[in-house]
Write a protein that holds these residues in place. Sequence first.
Motif, PDB file in Angstrom:
ATOM      1  N   GLU A  21       0.847  -1.198   0.000  1.00 43.22           N
ATOM      2  CA  GLU A  21       0.000   0.000   0.000  1.00 43.22           C
ATOM      3  C   GLU A  21       0.879   1.242   0.000  1.00 43.22           C
ATOM      4  OE1 GLU A  21      -3.126  -0.358   2.907  1.00 43.22           O
ATOM      5  OE2 GLU A  21      -3.421  -2.449   2.387  1.00 43.22           O
ATOM      6  N   ALA A  22       0.797   2.091   1.022  1.00 42.28           N
ATOM      7  CA  ALA A  22       1.545   3.355   1.031  1.00 42.28           C
ATOM      8  C   ALA A  22       2.883   3.241   1.743  1.00 42.28           C
ATOM      9  CB  ALA A  22       0.699   4.444   1.692  1.00 42.28           C
ATOM     10  N   LYS A  23       3.321   2.022   2.049  1.00 40.33           N
ATOM     11  CA  LYS A  23       4.579   1.870   2.779  1.00 40.33           C
ATOM     12  C   LYS A  23       5.509   0.900   2.070  1.00 40.33           C
ATOM     13  CE  LYS A  23       2.662  -1.659   5.777  1.00 40.33           C
ATOM     14  NZ  LYS A  23       2.217  -2.013   7.087  1.00 40.33           N
ATOM     15  N   VAL A  24       6.742   0.920   2.502  1.00 44.99           N
ATOM     16  CA  VAL A  24       7.769  -0.005   2.021  1.00 44.99           C
ATOM     17  C   VAL A  24       8.110  -0.933   3.178  1.00 44.99           C
ATOM     18  CG1 VAL A  24      10.133  -0.217   1.178  1.00 44.99           C
ATOM     19  CG2 VAL A  24       8.717   1.707   0.436  1.00 44.99           C
ATOM     20  N   LEU A  25       8.158  -2.214   2.892  1.00 49.12           N
ATOM     21  CA  LEU A  25       8.500  -3.209   3.892  1.00 49.12           C
ATOM     22  C   LEU A  25       9.825  -3.839   3.503  1.00 49.12           C
ATOM     23  CD1 LEU A  25       7.236  -4.681   6.400  1.00 49.12           C
ATOM     24  CD2 LEU A  25       6.546  -6.447   4.788  1.00 49.12           C
ATOM     25  N   GLY A  26      10.775  -3.863   4.430  1.00 52.42           N
ATOM     26  CA  GLY A  26      12.067  -4.492   4.200  1.00 52.42           C
ATOM     27  C   GLY A  26      12.213  -5.695   5.108  1.00 52.42           C
ATOM     28  N   VAL A  27      12.702  -6.805   4.556  1.00 50.57           N
ATOM     29  CA  VAL A  27      12.832  -8.037   5.332  1.00 50.57           C
ATOM     30  C   VAL A  27      14.223  -8.621   5.118  1.00 50.57           C
ATOM     31  CG1 VAL A  27      11.876 -10.343   5.769  1.00 50.57           C
ATOM     32  CG2 VAL A  27      10.375  -8.526   4.917  1.00 50.57           C
ATOM     33  N   CYS A  28      14.919  -8.919   6.217  1.00 48.91           N
ATOM     34  CA  CYS A  28      16.131  -9.737   6.146  1.00 48.91           C
ATOM     35  C   CYS A  28      15.641 -11.164   6.351  1.00 48.91           C
ATOM     36  CB  CYS A  28      17.154  -9.350   7.213  1.00 48.91           C
ATOM     37  SG  CYS A  28      18.604 -10.427   7.181  1.00 48.91           S
ATOM     38  N   LEU A  29      15.622 -11.921   5.274  1.00 55.47           N
ATOM     39  CA  LEU A  29      14.983 -13.230   5.281  1.00 55.47           C
ATOM     40  C   LEU A  29      15.669 -14.244   6.186  1.00 55.47           C
ATOM     41  CD1 LEU A  29      14.345 -13.360   1.456  1.00 55.47           C
ATOM     42  CD2 LEU A  29      12.660 -12.920   3.226  1.00 55.47           C
ATOM     43  N   ASP A  30      16.962 -14.111   6.382  1.00 53.06           N
ATOM     44  CA  ASP A  30      17.711 -15.093   7.175  1.00 53.06           C
ATOM     45  C   ASP A  30      17.635 -14.843   8.671  1.00 53.06           C
ATOM     46  OD1 ASP A  30      19.164 -16.537   4.857  1.00 53.06           O
ATOM     47  OD2 ASP A  30      19.422 -14.390   4.490  1.00 53.06           O
ATOM     48  N   PHE A  31      17.456 -13.587   9.062  1.00 53.87           N
ATOM     49  CA  PHE A  31      17.432 -13.246  10.486  1.00 53.87           C
ATOM     50  C   PHE A  31      16.034 -12.894  10.973  1.00 53.87           C
ATOM     51  CE2 PHE A  31      21.978 -11.343   9.885  1.00 53.87           C
ATOM     52  CZ  PHE A  31      22.477 -12.604   9.635  1.00 53.87           C
ATOM     53  N   ASN A  32      15.056 -12.884  10.069  1.00 57.20           N
ATOM     54  CA  ASN A  32      13.673 -12.522  10.379  1.00 57.20           C
ATOM     55  C   ASN A  32      13.587 -11.130  11.010  1.00 57.20           C
ATOM     56  OD1 ASN A  32      10.916 -12.911  10.325  1.00 57.20           O
ATOM     57  ND2 ASN A  32      10.857 -13.952  12.298  1.00 57.20           N
ATOM     58  N   ILE A  33      14.279 -10.193  10.385  1.00 53.87           N
ATOM     59  CA  ILE A  33      14.246  -8.792  10.803  1.00 53.87           C
ATOM     60  C   ILE A  33      13.385  -8.043   9.798  1.00 53.87           C
ATOM     61  CG2 ILE A  33      15.587  -6.677  11.122  1.00 53.87           C
ATOM     62  CD1 ILE A  33      17.967  -8.491  11.870  1.00 53.87           C
ATOM     63  N   ILE A  34      12.455  -7.229  10.294  1.00 55.84           N
ATOM     64  CA  ILE A  34      11.564  -6.473   9.418  1.00 55.84           C
ATOM     65  C   ILE A  34      11.629  -4.992   9.778  1.00 55.84           C
ATOM     66  CG2 ILE A  34       9.156  -6.098   8.744  1.00 55.84           C
ATOM     67  CD1 ILE A  34       8.666  -9.062   9.228  1.00 55.84           C
ATOM     68  N   GLU A  35      11.753  -4.161   8.756  1.00 55.67           N
ATOM     69  CA  GLU A  35      11.715  -2.699   8.903  1.00 55.67           C
ATOM     70  C   GLU A  35      10.637  -2.182   7.961  1.00 55.67           C
ATOM     71  OE1 GLU A  35      13.589  -0.577  10.803  1.00 55.67           O
ATOM     72  OE2 GLU A  35      14.844  -2.144  11.672  1.00 55.67           O
ATOM     73  N   GLU A  36       9.973  -1.098   8.343  1.00 53.16           N
ATOM     74  CA  GLU A  36       9.007  -0.495   7.429  1.00 53.16           C
ATOM     75  C   GLU A  36       9.083   1.010   7.497  1.00 53.16           C
ATOM     76  OE1 GLU A  36       4.628   0.048   9.162  1.00 53.16           O
ATOM     77  OE2 GLU A  36       5.195  -2.049   9.008  1.00 53.16           O
ATOM     78  N   GLY A  37       8.652   1.639   6.419  1.00 48.27           N
ATOM     79  CA  GLY A  37       8.664   3.091   6.336  1.00 48.27           C
ATOM     80  C   GLY A  37       8.107   3.540   5.007  1.00 48.27           C
ATOM     81  N   LYS A  38       8.211   4.825   4.745  1.00 49.25           N
ATOM     82  CA  LYS A  38       7.687   5.382   3.492  1.00 49.25           C
ATOM     83  C   LYS A  38       8.774   5.585   2.445  1.00 49.25           C
ATOM     84  CE  LYS A  38       3.768   7.582   5.650  1.00 49.25           C
ATOM     85  NZ  LYS A  38       3.025   8.802   5.892  1.00 49.25           N
ATOM     86  N   ASN A  39      10.026   5.668   2.875  1.00 50.36           N
ATOM     87  CA  ASN A  39      11.144   5.968   1.993  1.00 50.36           C
ATOM     88  C   ASN A  39      11.962   4.696   1.735  1.00 50.36           C
ATOM     89  OD1 ASN A  39      14.103   6.641   1.588  1.00 50.36           O
ATOM     90  ND2 ASN A  39      13.178   8.673   1.316  1.00 50.36           N
ATOM     91  N   ILE A  40      12.117   4.336   0.469  1.00 46.26           N
ATOM     92  CA  ILE A  40      12.833   3.110   0.098  1.00 46.26           C
ATOM     93  C   ILE A  40      14.261   3.102   0.638  1.00 46.26           C
ATOM     94  CG2 ILE A  40      13.763   1.782  -1.849  1.00 46.26           C
ATOM     95  CD1 ILE A  40      11.339   2.812  -3.476  1.00 46.26           C
TER      96      ILE A  40
END
Length: 112
Positions: A21-40
């Motif tokens: 939707e209106a956000k960007v989701l970042g995932v480190c697949l190996d460590f199961n770390i997730i960050e989200e925000g509006k700016n890539i």
Amino acid sequence: MRTASNTKSRGTMHFLLIKEEAKVLGVCLDFNIIEEGKNILEVRKNLENAAFLHLQTVREKKLSDNLLNRHASEKYWRLFELALDYKAKKEVISATASPYFKNKPALVSSLV
């Protein structure tokens, strides 16, 4: 389910950036770390920093290698694999793999 293969000495971190939707989701697949925000760029930077700090902490405190193999949800791995085949370009912003070695910094190489 993914198999454990990362160690303190060597391994690979897989990163996925997707639009939700209106956000960007970042995932480190190996460590199961997730960050989200509006700016890539901000999400990517924060995700990479979190992953490298996680790796550094596991190394410095001599924690279990299991902490380097806490895989994210299978749905994110499927998106990563689809991105490699260029089938999910509308959702996926970036899919990267970053190998690391004990005495060398990790290199981030963009796959998409």
